[in-house]
Structures are given as structure tokens and as C-alpha cells.
Scaffold this motif. Structure first.
Motif, PDB file in Angstrom:
ATOM      1  N   ASP A   7      14.639  -6.733  -6.570  1.00 20.36           N
ATOM      2  CA  ASP A   7      14.277  -5.801  -5.503  1.00 20.36           C
ATOM      3  C   ASP A   7      14.586  -6.436  -4.146  1.00 20.36           C
ATOM      4  O   ASP A   7      14.529  -7.658  -3.990  1.00 20.36           O
ATOM      5  CB  ASP A   7      12.774  -5.468  -5.594  1.00 20.36           C
ATOM      6  CG  ASP A   7      12.423  -4.157  -4.908  1.00 20.36           C
ATOM      7  OD1 ASP A   7      12.094  -3.192  -5.627  1.00 20.36           O
ATOM      8  OD2 ASP A   7      12.470  -4.096  -3.655  1.00 20.36           O
ATOM      9  N   TYR A  47      19.800  12.911   1.131  1.00 25.35           N
ATOM     10  CA  TYR A  47      19.288  12.231  -0.069  1.00 25.35           C
ATOM     11  C   TYR A  47      19.806  12.910  -1.340  1.00 25.35           C
ATOM     12  O   TYR A  47      20.255  12.255  -2.288  1.00 25.35           O
ATOM     13  CB  TYR A  47      17.760  12.242  -0.020  1.00 25.35           C
ATOM     14  CG  TYR A  47      17.090  11.804  -1.290  1.00 25.35           C
ATOM     15  CD1 TYR A  47      17.043  10.458  -1.644  1.00 25.35           C
ATOM     16  CD2 TYR A  47      16.495  12.731  -2.157  1.00 25.35           C
ATOM     17  CE1 TYR A  47      16.422  10.046  -2.814  1.00 25.35           C
ATOM     18  CE2 TYR A  47      15.870  12.334  -3.325  1.00 25.35           C
ATOM     19  CZ  TYR A  47      15.839  10.986  -3.652  1.00 25.35           C
ATOM     20  OH  TYR A  47      15.241  10.579  -4.811  1.00 25.35           O
ATOM     21  N   THR A  49       4.515   7.911  -5.949  1.00 30.67           N
ATOM     22  CA  THR A  49       4.865   6.494  -5.747  1.00 30.67           C
ATOM     23  C   THR A  49       4.822   6.238  -4.238  1.00 30.67           C
ATOM     24  O   THR A  49       4.691   7.186  -3.453  1.00 30.67           O
ATOM     25  CB  THR A  49       6.298   6.183  -6.244  1.00 30.67           C
ATOM     26  OG1 THR A  49       7.235   6.802  -5.349  1.00 30.67           O
ATOM     27  CG2 THR A  49       6.551   6.656  -7.661  1.00 30.67           C
TER      28      THR A  49
HETATM   29  N1  LIG Z   1       9.146   9.239  -6.161  1.00 30.46           N
HETATM   30  C1  LIG Z   1       9.813  10.358  -6.358  1.00 30.46           C
HETATM   31  O1  LIG Z   1       9.307  11.462  -6.136  1.00 30.46           O
HETATM   32  C2  LIG Z   1      11.206  10.338  -6.914  1.00 30.46           C
HETATM   33  C3  LIG Z   1      11.714  11.521  -7.452  1.00 30.46           C
HETATM   34  C4  LIG Z   1      13.006  11.529  -7.964  1.00 30.46           C
HETATM   35  C5  LIG Z   1      13.755  10.365  -7.967  1.00 30.46           C
HETATM   36  N2  LIG Z   1      13.225   9.225  -7.425  1.00 30.46           N
HETATM   37  C6  LIG Z   1      14.074   8.038  -7.446  1.00 30.46           C
HETATM   38  O2  LIG Z   1      13.435   7.044  -8.197  1.00 30.46           O
HETATM   39  C7  LIG Z   1      13.849   5.760  -7.753  1.00 30.46           C
HETATM   40  C8  LIG Z   1      12.626   4.895  -7.526  1.00 30.46           C
HETATM   41  O3  LIG Z   1      11.852   5.496  -6.515  1.00 30.46           O
HETATM   42  P1  LIG Z   1      10.291   5.220  -6.391  1.00 30.46           P
HETATM   43  O4  LIG Z   1       9.640   6.547  -6.251  1.00 30.46           O
HETATM   44  O5  LIG Z   1       9.854   4.267  -7.418  1.00 30.46           O
HETATM   45  O6  LIG Z   1      10.301   4.565  -4.919  1.00 30.46           O
HETATM   46  P2  LIG Z   1       9.686   3.196  -4.392  1.00 30.46           P
HETATM   47  O7  LIG Z   1       9.928   3.221  -2.939  1.00 30.46           O
HETATM   48  O8  LIG Z   1       8.330   3.008  -4.919  1.00 30.46           O
HETATM   49  O9  LIG Z   1      10.634   2.109  -5.096  1.00 30.46           O
HETATM   50  C9  LIG Z   1      11.964   1.919  -4.708  1.00 30.46           C
HETATM   51  C10 LIG Z   1      12.228   0.437  -4.710  1.00 30.46           C
HETATM   52  O10 LIG Z   1      13.602   0.239  -4.337  1.00 30.46           O
HETATM   53  C11 LIG Z   1      13.643  -0.919  -3.534  1.00 30.46           C
HETATM   54  N3  LIG Z   1      14.855  -0.937  -2.706  1.00 30.46           N
HETATM   55  C12 LIG Z   1      15.125  -0.200  -1.606  1.00 30.46           C
HETATM   56  N4  LIG Z   1      16.306  -0.549  -1.080  1.00 30.46           N
HETATM   57  C13 LIG Z   1      16.802  -1.535  -1.874  1.00 30.46           C
HETATM   58  C14 LIG Z   1      17.987  -2.321  -1.842  1.00 30.46           C
HETATM   59  N5  LIG Z   1      18.900  -2.177  -0.863  1.00 30.46           N
HETATM   60  N6  LIG Z   1      18.185  -3.231  -2.818  1.00 30.46           N
HETATM   61  C15 LIG Z   1      17.255  -3.397  -3.790  1.00 30.46           C
HETATM   62  N7  LIG Z   1      16.104  -2.710  -3.862  1.00 30.46           N
HETATM   63  C16 LIG Z   1      15.886  -1.784  -2.916  1.00 30.46           C
HETATM   64  C17 LIG Z   1      12.373  -0.851  -2.683  1.00 30.46           C
HETATM   65  O11 LIG Z   1      12.036  -2.109  -2.136  1.00 30.46           O
HETATM   66  C18 LIG Z   1      11.373  -0.332  -3.696  1.00 30.46           C
HETATM   67  O12 LIG Z   1      10.658  -1.362  -4.349  1.00 30.46           O
HETATM   68  C19 LIG Z   1      14.668   5.998  -6.487  1.00 30.46           C
HETATM   69  O13 LIG Z   1      16.047   5.921  -6.801  1.00 30.46           O
HETATM   70  C20 LIG Z   1      14.315   7.416  -6.083  1.00 30.46           C
HETATM   71  O14 LIG Z   1      15.375   8.046  -5.404  1.00 30.46           O
HETATM   72  C21 LIG Z   1      11.963   9.180  -6.919  1.00 30.46           C
END
Ligand SMILES: NC(=O)c1ccc[n+]([C@@H]2O[C@H](COP(=O)([O-])OP(=O)(O)OC[C@H]3O[C@@H](n4cnc5c(N)ncnc54)[C@H](O)[C@@H]3O)[C@@H](O)[C@H]2O)c1
Length: 252
Positions: free
Chosen positions: A40, A154, A189
Motif C-alpha cells: 500500500d 472515477y 470503507t
Molecule cells: N468503497 C466502495 O464503495 C467501493 C465501491 C466499488 C469499488 N471500490 C474499489 O475498491 C477498491 C478498494 O477501495 P476501498 O473502498 O477499500 O478504499 P480504501 O480507501 O479503504 O482503500 C484503498 C487503498 O488503496 C491505497 N492506495 C491509494 N493510492 C495508492 C497507490 N498509488 N499505490 C498503492 N496503494 C494506494 C490507499 O492507501 C488505501 O489503503 C478501490 O479500487 C475502489 O475503487 C470501492
């Protein structure tokens, strides 16, 4: 046979593993016996997750080829990488396309698309070098198919992730590497916490979801584990919604 019994000793790399969905996936993979590398941008968070689950935590910026190479080398140092979960992602704020700064668009693209590409490329090549195949699971979004005002930047990245998933599945099949994605609706999250705290926004989201609930990361992990396991051996190139029926687009 349970998918939870299939990971004994296998090396799994989870990007974005410091929080949210990535942390939940890393935790369950470790519980299923995998040797998990939690990677991360938040290096301290990655190490904290890894310490908690008995894995290896590494700082990784998915936008940077050298950082990706170092994280993949650290994972490969534990043994052949069998599983990659691309969960690192950002939403990069919200704004209508007609006024969104190019810099905001590019920043999200760099993480969600270029980052997914770079890590997939590096891990696929490591898997091919080792010759024993593997599985890659991308975390896409229902937004790739169903637009929301203000999230076009996005959602475009997640449509690109779906395209990368299909192209990679086609190109990597001959090496025994499967590539699939899950497409969640809203998940509780850190990513969504601020928006979900607004009762109006929460109600608007809930109104779109036939099952009338906001997902938690725990609602997603079983499918990720299935896709990453050998029980999904005939499944590749799929983008599977986990969205309480949101992508059906119907009204209740
Ligand atoms: N939470 C939602 O509603 C949702 C819905 C659909 C899809 N998603 C997708 O799920 C995935 C995880 O999201 P989440 O909800 O767990 O979010 P989150 O913010 O809790 O986790 C995302 C993680 O990615 C890390 N990150 C960001 N930029 C980075 C980089 N350049 N290099 C390495 N790590 C990096 C962050 O530090 C964080 O720990 C994402 O791709 C998001 O687009 C989330």
C-alpha cells in the motif's frame, strides 16, 4: 472442498491492503493459509495489517514502475506468486465533467488504470517466469456501467479496468493465468465513509439498491477468494457485480 482450504502456503499479493476491501481480502486470504504480501501507499498501514495477519507489509506506489518492481520482487522472494488482488484505488473527489480539472482526472487515472496495468504486468511476468499459472482479481465498480453525476472521472477508470481485465484474461490464458474482476456497489470503507455519513446521500444510494443495504467488505471477500482459487479454474475475463442488484437498474 472449501475455497478457504486452498491457499496453504500460496503467495498472494494484495495492493491497497492497508484499508477497506484490500485489508479484508488480505485478512481472509491469510486465514485461509496464504502467505500474504500487503502492499500500500500507506506503508505503515500495510505493515500494521501484515503484522495483524502474519503477512509481509510493503510500501507500494502502484503509479511508479520501480516501486511496483520492488513490491513484486519482495513477494516473489517468498515463493511463486499465485494470487494478485488489485484493490488499490482512489476516487479523487467529485465534480461534473464540464468543470473537472484535467489534473483530477489524470490523478485518478494514474492510480486506478496505470497502477492496475503496471502491477498486473509485473506480476503476470513473474507468474509466467515461474510457469505455474495464477489468478488475478481486480476490484472494479458498478459505476463502470451505471453513471452517477459527479463521478464520471472515477467511473471511466473502472470501465478501463474492466477492459484491462478482459484483455489480460485473453492474453494470459495460455500461461494458465486467469483474470477476473468484481464490481461492487457502495461499500462501507474509508473510501465512502464521508459520503455515507450524509443521511441524504446514504438514502439516495440505498434507493438504487434492490437489496436495500450498503455492503461491507465482508460481503465481497468470498467471491474474491473463489475467483482466486482453483475452483474457478474455468472462469476468466468475467466482471461480476456484487452490488445488491444495483446494476439491474430497476426501481423498487
Ligand atoms: N468503497 C466502495 O464503495 C467501493 C465501491 C466499488 C469499488 N471500490 C474499489 O475498491 C477498491 C478498494 O477501495 P476501498 O473502498 O477499500 O478504499 P480504501 O480507501 O479503504 O482503500 C484503498 C487503498 O488503496 C491505497 N492506495 C491509494 N493510492 C495508492 C497507490 N498509488 N499505490 C498503492 N496503494 C494506494 C490507499 O492507501 C488505501 O489503503 C478501490 O479500487 C475502489 O475503487 C470501492
Amino acid at each position: 472442498m472449501s475455497v478457504l482450504t486452498e491457499y496453504d502456503g500460496q503467495v498472494a499479493l494484495v495492493t491497497g491492503g492497508a484499508g477497506g476491501i484490500g485489508e479484508a481480502v488480505a485478512t481472509v486470504l491469510a486465514g485461509a493459509g496464504a502467505r500474504v504480501v500487503v502492499a500500500d501507499l500507506n506503508g505503515a498501514g500495510a505493515r500494521a495489517t501484515a503484522d495483524r495477519i502474519g503477512g509481509l507489509g510493503v510500501e507500494l506506489d502502484v503509479r511508479e514502475p520501480d516501486s511496483v518492481a520492488a513490491a513484486v520482487a519482495a513477494a516473489a522472494g517468498l515463493g511463486p506468486i499465485r494470487v494478485l488482488v488489485n484493490s488499490a484505488g482512489v476516487v479523487g473527489g467529485a465534480g461534473p465533467l464540464r468543470s473537472l480539472p484535467l489534473a483530477a482526472f489524470t490523478a485518478v487515472w494514474q492510480v486506478n488504470v496505470a497502477g492496475t496495468f503496471l502491477v498486473t504486468q509485473a506480476v503476470a511476468n513473474a507468474m509466467i517466469d515461474h510457469g505455474s499459472g495464477g489468478a488475478i482479481v481486480n476490484i472494479s465498480s458498478v459505476g463502470a456501467l451505471q453513471p452517477t453525476v459527479g463521478l464520471g472521472h472515477y467511473e471511466a477508470t473502472k470501465a478501463a479496468v474492466n477492459a484491462l481485465t478482459r484483455s489480460a484474461a485473453l492474453e494470459l490464458a495460455e500461461f494458465g493465468i486467469r483474470v477476473n474482476a468484481i464490481a461492487p456497489g457502495p461499500v462501507d470503507t474509508p473510501f465512502t465513509r464521508q459520503a455515507l455519513a450524509d443521511p441524504v446521500a446514504r438514502a439516495e444510494w440505498l434507493a438504487k439498491i434492490p437489496l436495500a443495504r450498503i455492503a461491507s467488505p465482508a460481503d465481497l471477500v468470498a467471491l474474491v477468494l473463489l475467483l482466486a482459487s482453483d475452483q474457478a479454474r474455468h472462469l476468466t475475463g468475467a466482471v461480476i457485480p456484487v452490488d445488491g442488484g444495483q446494476s439491474l437498474g430497476g426501481a423498487r
